[in-house]
Design an enzyme around this catalytic site. Structure first.
Site, PDB file in Angstrom:
ATOM      1  N   HIS A   1     -10.708  -5.445 -45.239  1.00  0.00           N
ATOM      2  CA  HIS A   1     -10.945  -4.315 -44.538  1.00  0.00           C
ATOM      3  C   HIS A   1     -10.082  -3.084 -45.155  1.00  0.00           C
ATOM      4  O   HIS A   1     -10.112  -1.874 -44.559  1.00  0.00           O
ATOM      5  CB  HIS A   1     -10.567  -4.340 -43.147  1.00  0.00           C
ATOM      6  CG  HIS A   1      -9.119  -4.487 -42.807  1.00  0.00           C
ATOM      7  ND1 HIS A   1      -8.247  -5.886 -42.782  1.00  0.00           N
ATOM      8  CD2 HIS A   1      -8.310  -3.864 -42.369  1.00  0.00           C
ATOM      9  CE1 HIS A   1      -7.263  -5.540 -42.603  1.00  0.00           C
ATOM     10  NE2 HIS A   1      -6.972  -4.501 -42.325  1.00  0.00           N
TER      11      HIS A   1
HETATM   12  C1  UD1 Z   1      -6.515   0.078 -38.818  1.00  0.00           C
HETATM   13  C2  UD1 Z   1      -5.206   0.415 -39.495  1.00  0.00           C
HETATM   14  C3  UD1 Z   1      -5.028  -0.797 -40.483  1.00  0.00           C
HETATM   15  C4  UD1 Z   1      -5.019  -2.432 -39.941  1.00  0.00           C
HETATM   16  C5  UD1 Z   1      -6.594  -2.179 -39.227  1.00  0.00           C
HETATM   17  C6  UD1 Z   1      -6.409  -3.784 -38.788  1.00  0.00           C
HETATM   18  C7  UD1 Z   1      -4.764   2.464 -39.460  1.00  0.00           C
HETATM   19  C8  UD1 Z   1      -4.358   3.754 -40.274  1.00  0.00           C
HETATM   20  N1  UD1 Z   1      -5.094   1.710 -39.930  1.00  0.00           N
HETATM   21  O1  UD1 Z   1      -7.519   0.030 -39.715  1.00  0.00           O
HETATM   22  O2  UD1 Z   1      -3.685  -0.519 -40.745  1.00  0.00           O
HETATM   23  O3  UD1 Z   1      -4.741  -3.043 -41.014  1.00  0.00           O
HETATM   24  O4  UD1 Z   1      -6.789  -1.406 -38.211  1.00  0.00           O
HETATM   25  O5  UD1 Z   1      -7.768  -4.127 -38.380  1.00  0.00           O
HETATM   26  O6  UD1 Z   1      -4.111   2.565 -38.253  1.00  0.00           O
HETATM   27  N2  UD1 Z   1     -14.379   0.654 -35.831  1.00  0.00           N
HETATM   28  C9  UD1 Z   1     -15.259   0.060 -34.791  1.00  0.00           C
HETATM   29  N3  UD1 Z   1     -14.938  -0.559 -33.719  1.00  0.00           N
HETATM   30  C10 UD1 Z   1     -13.457  -0.783 -33.488  1.00  0.00           C
HETATM   31  C11 UD1 Z   1     -12.444  -0.112 -34.355  1.00  0.00           C
HETATM   32  C12 UD1 Z   1     -12.966   0.460 -35.432  1.00  0.00           C
HETATM   33  O7  UD1 Z   1     -16.500   0.029 -35.166  1.00  0.00           O
HETATM   34  O8  UD1 Z   1     -13.156  -1.298 -32.219  1.00  0.00           O
HETATM   35  C13 UD1 Z   1     -14.861   1.315 -36.937  1.00  0.00           C
HETATM   36  C14 UD1 Z   1     -15.056   2.690 -36.858  1.00  0.00           C
HETATM   37  O9  UD1 Z   1     -16.164   3.142 -37.750  1.00  0.00           O
HETATM   38  C15 UD1 Z   1     -13.732   3.326 -37.487  1.00  0.00           C
HETATM   39  C16 UD1 Z   1     -13.369   2.411 -38.540  1.00  0.00           C
HETATM   40  O10 UD1 Z   1     -13.789   1.034 -38.057  1.00  0.00           O
HETATM   41  O11 UD1 Z   1     -13.823   4.621 -38.008  1.00  0.00           O
HETATM   42  C17 UD1 Z   1     -12.006   2.401 -38.880  1.00  0.00           C
HETATM   43  O12 UD1 Z   1     -11.116   1.948 -37.800  1.00  0.00           O
HETATM   44  P1  UD1 Z   1      -9.532   2.653 -37.879  1.00  0.00           P
HETATM   45  O13 UD1 Z   1      -9.014   2.074 -36.704  1.00  0.00           O
HETATM   46  O14 UD1 Z   1      -9.519   4.151 -38.264  1.00  0.00           O
HETATM   47  O15 UD1 Z   1      -9.065   1.775 -39.062  1.00  0.00           O
HETATM   48  P2  UD1 Z   1      -9.074   0.177 -39.474  1.00  0.00           P
HETATM   49  O16 UD1 Z   1      -9.665   0.220 -40.619  1.00  0.00           O
HETATM   50  O17 UD1 Z   1      -9.645  -0.620 -38.405  1.00  0.00           O
HETATM   51  N1  UDP Z   2      -8.048 -11.977 -37.048  1.00  0.00           N
HETATM   52  C1  UDP Z   2      -8.750 -12.373 -35.988  1.00  0.00           C
HETATM   53  N2  UDP Z   2     -10.084 -12.419 -36.485  1.00  0.00           N
HETATM   54  C2  UDP Z   2     -10.554 -12.142 -37.496  1.00  0.00           C
HETATM   55  C3  UDP Z   2      -9.854 -11.485 -38.450  1.00  0.00           C
HETATM   56  C4  UDP Z   2      -8.429 -11.517 -38.273  1.00  0.00           C
HETATM   57  O1  UDP Z   2      -8.325 -12.918 -35.160  1.00  0.00           O
HETATM   58  O2  UDP Z   2     -11.701 -12.236 -37.797  1.00  0.00           O
HETATM   59  C5  UDP Z   2      -6.386 -11.872 -36.934  1.00  0.00           C
HETATM   60  C6  UDP Z   2      -5.664 -12.722 -37.600  1.00  0.00           C
HETATM   61  O3  UDP Z   2      -4.715 -13.190 -36.588  1.00  0.00           O
HETATM   62  C7  UDP Z   2      -4.804 -11.822 -38.504  1.00  0.00           C
HETATM   63  C8  UDP Z   2      -4.780 -10.437 -37.488  1.00  0.00           C
HETATM   64  O4  UDP Z   2      -5.913 -10.302 -36.837  1.00  0.00           O
HETATM   65  O5  UDP Z   2      -3.465 -11.880 -38.612  1.00  0.00           O
HETATM   66  C9  UDP Z   2      -4.692  -9.084 -38.279  1.00  0.00           C
HETATM   67  O6  UDP Z   2      -5.697  -8.348 -38.422  1.00  0.00           O
HETATM   68  P1  UDP Z   2      -6.159  -7.435 -39.347  1.00  0.00           P
HETATM   69  O7  UDP Z   2      -6.299  -8.262 -40.849  1.00  0.00           O
HETATM   70  O8  UDP Z   2      -7.242  -6.727 -38.943  1.00  0.00           O
HETATM   71  O9  UDP Z   2      -4.760  -6.340 -39.560  1.00  0.00           O
HETATM   72  P2  UDP Z   2      -3.633  -6.312 -40.733  1.00  0.00           P
HETATM   73  O10 UDP Z   2      -2.735  -7.435 -40.442  1.00  0.00           O
HETATM   74  O11 UDP Z   2      -4.325  -6.180 -42.096  1.00  0.00           O
HETATM   75  O12 UDP Z   2      -2.925  -5.109 -40.337  1.00  0.00           O
END
Ligand code: UD1
Ligand code: UDP
Length: 383
Positions: free
Chosen positions: A207
């Site tokens: 991601h």
């Molecule tokens: C965010 C965090 C990242 C973390 C990740 C974990 C920041 C800058 N990034 O990235 O550090 O590793 O979460 O998963 O804070 N979206 C949905 N549904 C949701 C959430 C997001 O559809 O519930 C989609 C939207 O299109 C959104 C995109 O995902 O624009 C990105 O979401 P965002 O929270 O901005 O960043 P992540 O890539 O999820």
């Molecule tokens: N995780 C989960 N389901 C998924 C993918 C991740 O429960 O499909 C959990 C897992 O425990 C992982 C945590 O979510 O350590 C971290 O999430 P993510 O990779 O989104 O964020 P990051 O740690 O990179 O910020």
């Protein structure tokens, strides 16, 4: 009067960091812990599912900020959290990890002179192209108390001039969540329900914007995964950002058509850890997954040029792999040639207990107050 503590949760990786702390603080009469969900992640399978799996109650405050550009999201969190912090004047606000909401709430509290505690402080990728690196730097410079997971984090903070009195190594809270949920994870039959055999499949998560937001990079990764899945069944719970990008770039159908590749919605915590703990290897760019695989001694192929969690490489099973080298790395893991790891010190399931002790020692009248609050004790705040 118990001390009010705000615990900030925002995005998927926050929930497993917040849950053990919420359980430990709410069992201690010295604290009145209040859960604040900023709403950065909001899909049921990116948020509610984790509250269920991790035994968290409904948040005391739900700020509902949703998605947006970095500035927009950060600003929305600040605007929404400031009145809550002013109304409740917590004795401490605990922020976790490195997401936009972490830095936003730290900034709000710093200006209100509410002591900020950062759990998972000191991690550095030294890569400013990662939005998280900015959030880590901002949060750590503002935090009054920095709870670190590993010695490399202490060293980073020392090098940045953060006084040692503000830093306390508490260990890795992710492991507390794993240990709290271990019975459910072991009883959960997700990998068998998918018809997979233990150690005979791989789990994939991707991601990071650097991997999924650029068409060529993502197309290259898709090609690698399709090739690997011809030899090793792969389960790939797809993050919403990645799903969106796969669709935008017209790559979803290529992945979905690969017979050995099983795409799914993001998995709940218990199901996901059941999959990971029985996997032969994991291919990921997640921060948390690098740690979970080190704890479980499972080969972790991290598709990134750097990591803010170097201890997972120096002591654990994590290796940084270029996309072009993925197939060779998978071969090594399948042949049993992957280096074994050991569990880093203080990754022991008792981090939340250490955090509670640390906070108790800083209760007003109960020991050391947080460093910066002392310096500012005479300041007047006019909200
Ligand atoms: C965010 C965090 C990242 C973390 C990740 C974990 C920041 C800058 N990034 O990235 O550090 O590793 O979460 O998963 O804070 N979206 C949905 N549904 C949701 C959430 C997001 O559809 O519930 C989609 C939207 O299109 C959104 C995109 O995902 O624009 C990105 O979401 P965002 O929270 O901005 O960043 P992540 O890539 O999820
Ligand atoms: N995780 C989960 N389901 C998924 C993918 C991740 O429960 O499909 C959990 C897992 O425990 C992982 C945590 O979510 O350590 C971290 O999430 P993510 O990779 O989104 O964020 P990051 O740690 O990179 O910020």
């Amino acid at each position: 009067m118990p001390a009010i503590v705000h615990l900030i949760a925002a995005a998927r990786p926050n929930f497993m960091k917040v849950a053990p702390l919420w359980h430990a603080l709410s069992a201690d009469p010295a604290f009145d812990v209040r859960l604040v969900h900023t709403g950065q992640h909001y899909d049921p399978n990116m948020s509610d599912a984790f509250f269920r799996d991790l035994g968290l109650p409904e948040p005391d405050h739900h700020l509902g900020v949703g998605s947006g550009s970095h500035a927009e999201q950060t600003a929305k969190v600040m605007l929404a959290y400031e009145p809550v912090a002013i109304a409740e004047r917590p004795a401490f606000t605990i922020v976790v990890g490195d997401v936009n909401s972490t830095a936003a709430c730290a900034m709000v509290c710093a200006k209100l002179l509410v002591p900020v505690v950062h759990l998972e402080a000191g991690l550095r990728s030294f890569d400013r192209t990662m939005p998280e690196e900015t959030n880590r730097l901002v949060t750590d410079v503002l935090a009054d108390l920095l709870w670190t997971p590993s010695p490399d984090a202490d060293e980073n903070l020392r090098r940045e001039g953060i006084p040692e009195t503000r830093v306390e190594r508490v260990g890795n809270i992710m492991i507390d969540s794993y240990e709290l949920q271990r019975p459910a994870i072991e009883a959960d039959g997700t990998y068998q329900r998918l018809g997979l055999a233990a150690r005979q499949y791989g789990v994939v998560t991707l991601h990071r914007p650097s991997n999924v937001d650029d068409r060529d990079t993502l197309a290259g990764l898709v090609a690698q995964l399709v090739a690997i899945s011809a030899r090793l069944p792969l389960v790939f719970p797809v993050h919403p950002r990645t799903r969106k990008q796969l669709n935008t770039f017209g790559l979803w159908d290529t992945l979905a058509a690969a017979p050995g590749l099983r795409l799914s919605e993001p998995a709940g915590y218990v199901q996901f850890m059941n999959l990971v703990s029985h996997a032969g290897l994991v291919i990921t760019d997640s921060g948390g997954v690098q740690e979970e695989t080190t704890y479980l001694d499972i080969p972790c192929l991290t598709v990134r040029p750097n990591t803010e969690r170097p201890i997972t490489v120096t002591e654990g099973t994590n290796r940084l792999i270029r996309p072009a080298d993925l197939q060779a790395a998978v071969d090594r893991a399948l042949k049993g040639e992957w280096p074994r790891g050991r569990r880093p010190a203080l990754w022991d399931g008792r981090t939340a207990a250490r955090c509670v002790e640390s906070l108790r020692a800083r209760l007003p009248g109960g020991g050391l107050p947080a460093a910066r609050s002392v310096a500012r004790a005479g300041a007047v705040v006019t909200p």
